[in-house]
Motif scaffolding. Structure first.
Motif, PDB file in Angstrom:
ATOM      1  N   GLU A 119       0.774  -0.791   0.134  1.00 21.09           N
ATOM      2  CA  GLU A 119       0.201  -0.076   0.186  1.00 21.09           C
ATOM      3  C   GLU A 119       0.909   1.014  -0.207  1.00 21.09           C
ATOM      4  O   GLU A 119       0.952   2.590  -0.498  1.00 21.09           O
ATOM      5  N   ARG A 120       2.015   1.243   0.856  1.00 18.52           N
ATOM      6  CA  ARG A 120       2.636   2.226   0.637  1.00 18.52           C
ATOM      7  C   ARG A 120       3.585   2.721  -0.167  1.00 18.52           C
ATOM      8  O   ARG A 120       3.987   4.120  -0.964  1.00 18.52           O
ATOM      9  N   PHE A 121       4.153   1.249  -0.561  1.00 21.30           N
ATOM     10  CA  PHE A 121       5.015   1.734  -2.099  1.00 21.30           C
ATOM     11  C   PHE A 121       4.945   0.872  -3.783  1.00 21.30           C
ATOM     12  O   PHE A 121       5.464   1.480  -4.241  1.00 21.30           O
ATOM     13  N   GLY A 122       3.491   0.121  -3.123  1.00 18.90           N
ATOM     14  CA  GLY A 122       3.172  -0.296  -4.903  1.00 18.90           C
ATOM     15  C   GLY A 122       3.775  -1.797  -4.536  1.00 18.90           C
ATOM     16  O   GLY A 122       4.953  -1.907  -4.349  1.00 18.90           O
ATOM     17  N   SER A 123       2.683  -2.496  -5.207  1.00 13.46           N
ATOM     18  CA  SER A 123       2.720  -4.015  -4.732  1.00 13.46           C
ATOM     19  C   SER A 123       4.261  -4.321  -5.331  1.00 13.46           C
ATOM     20  O   SER A 123       4.798  -4.703  -5.837  1.00 13.46           O
ATOM     21  N   GLN A 124       4.336  -3.292  -6.924  1.00 17.62           N
ATOM     22  CA  GLN A 124       5.575  -4.173  -7.752  1.00 17.62           C
ATOM     23  C   GLN A 124       7.061  -4.240  -6.970  1.00 17.62           C
ATOM     24  O   GLN A 124       8.063  -3.674  -7.986  1.00 17.62           O
TER      25      GLN A 124
ATOM     26  N   VAL B  51       5.178   6.019  -9.546  1.00 18.34           N
ATOM     27  CA  VAL B  51       5.248   4.490  -9.440  1.00 18.34           C
ATOM     28  C   VAL B  51       4.621   4.870  -7.627  1.00 18.34           C
ATOM     29  O   VAL B  51       3.788   5.565  -7.620  1.00 18.34           O
ATOM     30  N   GLY B  52       3.603   2.975  -7.656  1.00 18.02           N
ATOM     31  CA  GLY B  52       2.384   3.257  -6.787  1.00 18.02           C
ATOM     32  C   GLY B  52       1.166   3.932  -7.473  1.00 18.02           C
ATOM     33  O   GLY B  52       0.846   3.511  -8.659  1.00 18.02           O
ATOM     34  N   SER B  53       0.180   4.401  -6.596  1.00 12.72           N
ATOM     35  CA  SER B  53      -1.147   4.034  -7.120  1.00 12.72           C
ATOM     36  C   SER B  53      -1.746   5.131  -7.563  1.00 12.72           C
ATOM     37  O   SER B  53      -0.802   6.937  -7.388  1.00 12.72           O
ATOM     38  N   ALA B  54      -2.549   5.733  -9.190  1.00 18.56           N
ATOM     39  CA  ALA B  54      -3.079   6.750  -9.356  1.00 18.56           C
ATOM     40  C   ALA B  54      -3.241   7.675  -8.774  1.00 18.56           C
ATOM     41  O   ALA B  54      -3.460   8.501  -8.490  1.00 18.56           O
ATOM     42  N   SER B  55      -4.749   7.517  -7.655  1.00 19.72           N
ATOM     43  CA  SER B  55      -5.588   7.807  -6.787  1.00 19.72           C
ATOM     44  C   SER B  55      -4.371   8.674  -6.040  1.00 19.72           C
ATOM     45  O   SER B  55      -4.604   9.409  -5.518  1.00 19.72           O
TER      46      SER B  55
END
Lengths: 252, 207
Positions: A119-124, B51-55
């Motif tokens: 959630e913090r850094f992205g699953s990737q 990187v990370g989420s768009a929202s």
């Protein structure tokens, strides 16, 4: 077409590369990590992994400095695993210039960390590393560098790790690691059939054929190797050309 | 310009900017990582990484005033490179969240579907479509490093400058005037990617 990735892994202790012949039993130094990283990059490595096996707290700072020096000159993805206990540790290695963090013991003992990191850094950014040992007709997860049983079945843990937000799984066969007999294809096949995130095969590769086997017979998306590159038995380029001859799509 | 072009990299808390900065420096730019929209004006070119989420990204860009500042700069024709999520934010409707991006280009962003592993992760070969300054000196079929779970669906096919095949076509490079975007990470694509940063710095110099 998406190619299969070949990933040299460097075990790093106190800022220096070490390589084991048997599981987590350190042998003498084999070189400066950045020199090796640069060489692997020139040979055509698709990614690099630093596995930090530094035990001391003082030594932990060295890996960050190393990551930063590597990212200064090598422009391919870099994963840092080993000793990542919380999101603060993830943040530190990512900020230093790593692209992904690998978690193993901390994920198995605190699965919420996978979700928190994703959630913090992205699953990737979150690679869950699974050390698996065959026992009683199934594969079981071990933590703490292969010393402690986690009382989890590897295939189930792979599914759970994905559900919790892992972007990729690094699956190491403890039975094969260091043997040079090739990957545990059955283990890889089972996990690849279970999850939909990319799977990196690890443990036991000694020849380019082993690398191709993991892709062709088990469905791995990437293959990790250490000794075969480390001791100069094959360059990454030689391994990839040989894989291409077998029909595996690789970047050359 | 004879001096080094100044390129502002928008820092909205989107993680690792180390490699973007180093790649731009290697390409001959001086780099300013900034979390202040006011800094964009003095820069010769802009990079929107991601990187990370768009929202989460749009929330931060909106609350810090970057969204309006970026629209304003792009409106004046200043070169802007969007990388990965940064390129996806060029568009409006975005399934990730869902949220609404910057709306600099027409089209939308959708979750990658079908019988294929998501994220699309690894090195994929680029198929060029027409001309792009970003692709100058880069061989057809060169590989670039992708990692994403959403893909852009541009309304104008002529803005697509490269694609790749991942059990279906995936847009890899878009361009409209001095606005360019890459779905892959050039700063993680070895020499091919470094050449693209050089090409972008060249666009900035020419502006």
């Amino acid at each position: 077409m998406l190619t299969k990735r070949v990933i040299p892994c460097m075990d790093v202790r106190d800022g220096k590369v070490v390589k084991n012949l048997r599981y987590f039993t350190a042998l003498p130094d084999a070189g400066d990590p950045v020199t090796l990283a640069r060489a692997y990059n020139e040979q055509g490595a698709d990614e690099l992994i630093y596995l930090d096996i530094t035990a001391s707290v003082e030594g932990r700072g060295l890996i960050l400095e190393l990551v930063s020096r590597t990212a200064d000159e090598v422009f391919i993805p870099l994963t840092v695993a080993g000793g990542i206990r919380n999101v603060g540790d993830m943040q530190s290695v990512l900020h230093a210039g790593a692209d992904k963090t690998g978690i193993n013991t901390s994920a198995a003992t605190n699965p919420g960390l996978i979700t928190e990191g994703a959630e913090r850094f992205g699953s990737q950014c979150i690679v869950v590393a699974i050390d698996a040992k065959r026992e009683d007709g199934d594969w079981w997860v071990y933590t703490h560098g292969g010393r402690k049983p986690a009382s989890r079945r590897a295939v189930e843990w792979a599914r759970e790790a994905q559900e919790r937000g892992a972007g990729e799984l690094l699956v190491t066969s403890m039975d094969r690691d260091g043997t040079g007999e090739g990957y545990d294809l059955e283990l890889l096949d089972r996990i690849c059939a279970t999850v939909s995130v990319p799977v990196i095969a690890s443990g036991g590769a000694a020849t380019p054929d082993h690398l191709a086997d993991a892709v062709e017979q088990a469905g791995a998306d990437a293959v990790l190797a250490a000794s075969m590159f480390h001791y100069g038995h094959f360059t990454v380029g030689e391994a990839k050309r040989s894989m291409r001859e077998r029909g595996v799509p690789v970047r050359l | 310009m004879t001096r080094q072009p100044l390129i502002a990299v928008v820092d909205y808390g989107a993680g690792n900017l180390h490699s973007v900065r180093r790649a731009l420096e290697k390409a001959g730019a001086s780099v300013l990582l900034t979390s202040e929209p006011a800094d964009l004006d003095a820069a010769d070119g802009l990079v929107l990484p991601g990187v990370g989420s768009a929202s989460a990204a749009m929330e931060r860009l909106n609350s810090r005033g970057f969204a309006d500042a970026l629209r304003d700069q792009v409106g004046r024709g200043k070169p802007l490179l969007g990388v990965c999520l940064g390129m996806q934010l060029f568009y409006g409707a975005n399934e990730e969240g869902p949220t609404t991006g910057l709306g600099l280009l027409d089209g939308e962003v959708r979750r990658m579907r079908g019988d294929r592993k998501v994220p699309h992760m690894g090195w994929n070969s680029l198929d060029a479509r027409g001309e792009s300054p970003l692709l100058e000196g880069i061989n057809e079929g060169s590989h670039a490093y992708f990692v994403h779970s959403y893909q852009v669906m541009p309304a104008s096919p002529e803005e697509v400058r490269a694609t790749c095949d991942y059990q279906g076509e995936v847009v890899a490079i878009v361009q409209k005037g001095s606005l360019v975007g890459t779905q892959f990470h050039p700063e993680k694509s070895g020499d091919v990617g470094l050449k693209m940063y050089e090409n972008f710095v060249g666009m900035v110099r020419a502006w």
